[in-house]
Design an enzyme around this catalytic site. Sequence first.
Site, PDB file in Angstrom:
ATOM      1  N   LYS A 252       0.757  -1.197   0.033  1.00 48.06           N
ATOM      2  CA  LYS A 252      -0.130  -0.009   0.188  1.00 48.06           C
ATOM      3  C   LYS A 252       0.778   1.179   0.146  1.00 48.06           C
ATOM      4  O   LYS A 252       0.376   2.312  -0.525  1.00 48.06           O
ATOM      5  CB  LYS A 252      -0.943   0.084   0.969  1.00 48.06           C
ATOM      6  CG  LYS A 252      -2.114  -1.087   1.159  1.00 48.06           C
ATOM      7  CD  LYS A 252      -3.189  -0.751   0.053  1.00 48.06           C
ATOM      8  CE  LYS A 252      -4.376  -1.667   0.150  1.00 48.06           C
ATOM      9  NZ  LYS A 252      -5.182  -1.368  -0.880  1.00 48.06           N
TER      10      LYS A 252
ATOM     11  N   SER B  39       1.352  -9.856  -0.980  1.00 48.21           N
ATOM     12  CA  SER B  39       1.289  -8.505  -0.986  1.00 48.21           C
ATOM     13  C   SER B  39       1.076  -7.806   0.611  1.00 48.21           C
ATOM     14  O   SER B  39       1.491  -6.627   0.479  1.00 48.21           O
ATOM     15  CB  SER B  39      -0.167  -8.369  -1.426  1.00 48.21           C
ATOM     16  OG  SER B  39      -1.053  -9.151  -0.685  1.00 48.21           O
TER      17      SER B  39
ATOM     18  N   GLU C  72      -9.693   5.953   3.063  1.00 44.60           N
ATOM     19  CA  GLU C  72     -10.469   5.012   3.623  1.00 44.60           C
ATOM     20  C   GLU C  72      -9.681   3.731   3.709  1.00 44.60           C
ATOM     21  O   GLU C  72      -8.800   3.769   3.132  1.00 44.60           O
ATOM     22  CB  GLU C  72     -11.696   4.687   2.399  1.00 44.60           C
ATOM     23  CG  GLU C  72     -11.360   3.662   1.353  1.00 44.60           C
ATOM     24  CD  GLU C  72     -10.095   4.076   0.351  1.00 44.60           C
ATOM     25  OE1 GLU C  72      -9.598   3.163   0.127  1.00 44.60           O
ATOM     26  OE2 GLU C  72      -9.986   5.295   0.219  1.00 44.60           O
TER      27      GLU C  72
END
Length: 393
Positions: free
Chosen positions: A89, A377, A111
């Site tokens: 991220k 990930s 969010e």
Amino acid sequence: MSYNVNEKGYYGEFGGAYIPEMLYPNVEELRQQYLKITAEPEFQEEFDALLKDYVGRPTPLYFAARLSEKYNTKIYLKREDLCHTGAHKVNNTIGQILLAKRLGKTRIIAETGAGQHGVATATVCALMGLECIVYMGEIDIKRQAPNVARMKMLGAEVRPALSGSRTLKDATNEAIRDWINNPVDTYYIIGSVVGPHPYPDMVARFQSVISKEIKEQLLEKEGRENPDYVIACVGGGSNAAGAFYHFLDNPDVNIIAVEAAGLGVDSGESAATSALGKIGVIHGSKTLLMQSLDGQITEPYSISAGLDYPGVGPMHANLFATKRAEFISITDDQAMQWGLKLSQMEGLIPAIESAHAFAVLEEKKFKPSDIIVINLSGRGDKDLNTYIDYFKL
């Protein structure tokens, strides 16, 4: 055909910007500026330097010897779990915070579902000294408590979304409302390849560093840039977009997108958008989404907080519709078992989201000569409570 976005903001029939009039100036400003700003040498230098010295890139491409032996094929893991903050991220939040600063924005909203995007946003806001407000569903706040604590430590305000299913979809609704009410000073960092154009393309570009590195690292390790298969989990789909990006237009690379089947695709408790979705509009973009016969969005379910989104990014909707990617749905149970298996076979505790991708090894037969890259990930620290409850550890 190209699988990237066209000048109108569409991937095939999916994408676009379906937004309230109040948001038009913000989104239009971004659309006009994002390519120009991100192409500036000064921007690229700052972005690359932060990815290297702050995030810790390039992340390794790790040959999983025990997995490869067991499944009689060559399996490499792209180690996004080693990024600062514990997941991919942060690649995107660094890109977007640099953009926000150049647009003169002083207040950042985001969010988050699993909390990783929230943490990554709070992290870069602390780095740049900007105000940060993160919207998170009340249910996700409970099940991702460690990430909530991290966000607060980093100086972010975490605001609970109390409506609807009180998960990611509702947090996104709240963030969009905030943006409508604060259009001048506020920048909305979207964490996935969803939302109105240019967000899906912008996020995919910032995450494309993943596939860029895969090509360079495979060349070094195998003497070839392209794997036979790239596998990644898909909720909204940013880690997958990054892992697929530089292979999209190469038909020799097979792309596998792994969705959360929850308790089973036909159980009524699932988040397998490709299997259950119909074309509709969600959060400003035309895509595949789970909806009732009269067009009401149905509640998705997955044990993993990052995959229970009722839609999928427009890039992935197009990859599914054109059959460029194969979509496979994996249940909670399969994913949880793989979380344990990867931990005990390779000493890697994966995020439950990422664990879904590994279950493909049981679903498909690969050739001994195949080179497979699985995008790991995120790491599993944030999911320890879920693992503890599930396995009675």
